[in-house]
Scaffold this motif. Structure first.
Motif, PDB file in Angstrom:
ATOM      1  N   ASP A   4       0.820  -1.217   0.000  1.00  0.00           N
ATOM      2  CA  ASP A   4       0.000   0.000   0.000  1.00  0.00           C
ATOM      3  C   ASP A   4       0.851   1.262   0.000  1.00  0.00           C
ATOM      4  N   ALA A   5       2.082   1.174  -0.528  1.00  0.00           N
ATOM      5  CA  ALA A   5       3.011   2.289  -0.387  1.00  0.00           C
ATOM      6  C   ALA A   5       2.619   3.509  -1.213  1.00  0.00           C
ATOM      7  N   PHE A   6       2.139   3.309  -2.434  1.00  0.00           N
ATOM      8  CA  PHE A   6       1.923   4.444  -3.339  1.00  0.00           C
ATOM      9  C   PHE A   6       0.439   4.717  -3.574  1.00  0.00           C
ATOM     10  N   VAL A   7       0.143   5.996  -3.785  1.00  0.00           N
ATOM     11  CA  VAL A   7      -1.197   6.428  -4.221  1.00  0.00           C
ATOM     12  C   VAL A   7      -1.021   7.409  -5.376  1.00  0.00           C
ATOM     13  N   PRO A   8      -2.022   7.482  -6.294  1.00  0.00           N
ATOM     14  CA  PRO A   8      -1.939   8.474  -7.378  1.00  0.00           C
ATOM     15  C   PRO A   8      -2.301   9.855  -6.847  1.00  0.00           C
ATOM     16  N   THR A   9      -1.589  10.870  -7.290  1.00  0.00           N
ATOM     17  CA  THR A   9      -1.886  12.256  -6.922  1.00  0.00           C
ATOM     18  C   THR A   9      -1.788  13.130  -8.168  1.00  0.00           C
ATOM     19  N   PRO A  10      -2.277  14.372  -8.122  1.00  0.00           N
ATOM     20  CA  PRO A  10      -2.139  15.256  -9.289  1.00  0.00           C
ATOM     21  C   PRO A  10      -0.700  15.449  -9.737  1.00  0.00           C
ATOM     22  N   GLY A  11       0.237  15.276  -8.812  1.00  0.00           N
ATOM     23  CA  GLY A  11       1.645  15.420  -9.168  1.00  0.00           C
ATOM     24  C   GLY A  11       2.324  14.115  -9.519  1.00  0.00           C
TER      25      GLY A  11
END
Length: 434
Positions: free
Chosen positions: A253-260
């Motif tokens: 669960d390390a990464f999530v999508p963001t606008p950047g």
């Protein structure tokens, strides 16, 4: 003032004691110790022998149980149990970034911390024992570093013991800190490879996280600076029975999508902070290598850091430049810990002085151990990541009458993960029933 209260199936009593900071100066500065007595409901404590529990560490207070958890269930069948917060931990006089400045300069702080090894802990135990037991000896149960303390107890005050029970904590009697870590890094590498064999998808996950941190170290809640090396220290999980699974769930669960673009998630960063911060146990980082210091002429000098340099497989930069899996480290302590962790940063100079300190006294009397008459049983966990099995078995051969139970059923935390079974086995060994 002592308070008694109840939990499910138990009666608890708080105890406080005053002992000398330096037992060679009994009229000098005094410090406070805290301990929690536990007795099974319905039992008369006056009829029960005492069992003293020494927690692992160094630097951790005794485990806070609720009712009859883990090994306590078995112990309460026969004993009146004392859960001691070793000096500087838990509710005993605390040592941390907030209180250590009261000692004065970093040099004065380092001199103070020199009194927080197993020799002082055992003398504390002997100081409080007569008042609790009426002078009778007691049984000691030592987990991990608590086993180091129990071994020192056998070396210096065996008259205070009816039996010694050791779990994952038979130390080498002679190994230097360098030798301890030379033996440790290959074991840590094996634990990594076993983890990746179980969870092959974690190879890419760990490399991706490390590559991200190499470019952009992250600030965790509370100000901890997560660097690649700090991320690698999550390998401390791999020494526990379910640690590989915990690490896997953390990485997935390390990464999530963001606008950047992809970013490390708040949930991941909070989970990492809870595992890596020394805010709750700074003494562990400060005095860890000193538990292996026995040659008065030789400082520990950041042994884990120096020895790591001789094991390039743990070099994250070299790993990321190639295709190999990233190797996590274990419970090793490094100078950078005192740069990235706000709980340790104010104590960096103190830590440097401790690493440079000489004059450490030997902790084990091999002659006295060879003539030991106290019944001793030790659980030795096969390929224990934290305590070298070879070192433990060599010590077992050097202590007269010591009986071992060597098992690969458990990792280093077997006495907790195994419920009553580990303690039951050790008691059977010291009583001649197994």
């Amino acid at each position: 003032m002592e308070y008694s209260y109840r939990q499910p199936g138990t009666v608890l009593t708080d105890h406080r004691f005053t002992v000398p900071l330096d037992h060679d100066r009994p009229n000098g500065e005094q410090i406070e110790l805290y301990a929690r007595e536990v007795v099974a409901c319905g039992k008369d404590p006056a009829t029960l022998p005492w069992l003293l529990y020494l927690e692992g560490g160094p630097g951790f207070g005794a485990r806070r149980f609720t009712g009859r958890q883990a090994w306590l269930e078995r112990a309460l069948a026969d004993y009146r149990v004392l859960l001691l917060d070793q000096r500087g931990t838990g509710r005993s006089t605390p040592l941390n970034r907030q209180t250590l400045p009261l000692r004065g300069t970093p040099a004065q702080q380092a001199a103070h911390l020199a009194h927080f090894r197993s020799d002082s802990i055992v003398r504390d135990a002997e100081a409080i024992r007569p008042g609790l037991t009426g002078g009778a000896p007691w049984t000691v149960l030592g987990q991990s570093f608590g086993g180091f303390c129990a071994t020192h107890y056998l070396s210096t005050a065996p008259e205070g013991l009816t039996a010694a029970l050791i779990t994952g904590g038979l130390p080498s009697l002679t190994a230097t800190a360098d030798e301890v870590y030379e033996a440790a890094y290959p074991r840590i590498a094996r634990k990594n490879l076993a983890h990746y064999a179980r969870y092959p998808m974690d190879v890419d996950r760990a490399r991706r996280i490390a590559d991200h941190l190499a470019q952009r170290p992250a600030e965790l809640p509370g100000g901890y600076r997560l660097t690649v090396e700090a991320f690698q220290s999550l390998g401390l999980l791999l020494g526990g029975g379910d640690g590989s699974h915990q690490l896997h769930y953390l990485l997935e669960d390390a990464f999530v999508p963001t606008p950047g673009g992809p970013a490390l998630s708040d949930a991941f960063l909070e989970g990492v902070r809870a595992l890596l911060s020394f805010a709750g146990h700074p003494l562990y980082a400060l005095v860890h290598e000193s538990i292996y210091a026995q040659d008065p002429a030789v400082p520990t000098a950041w042994a884990a850091e120096r020895v790591r340099a001789r094991h390039p497989r743990f070099d994250a930069a070299k790993t990321l430049a190639g295709d190999d899996p990233l190797l996590f480290t274990g419970e090793t302590i490094h100078p950078w810990h005192f740069a990235v962790d706000p709980a340790l940063a104010p104590l960096r100079e103190t830590a440097e002085l401790l690493a440079a300190r000489t004059g450490w006294e030997p902790l084990y009397d091999t002659g006295r151990l060879a003539a030991n008459e106290v019944p001793v049983a030790a659980a030795v966990y096969h390929d224990d990541m934290y305590v070298d099995t070879g070192h433990s078995l060599a010590t077992a051969r050097a202590v007269r009458g010591l009986r071992t139970w060597v098992t690969d059923e458990f990792e280093h935390d077997g006495v907790r993960a195994g419920g009553p079974r580990v303690l039951d086995r050790l008691l059977a060994l010291v009583h001649g029933e197994a």
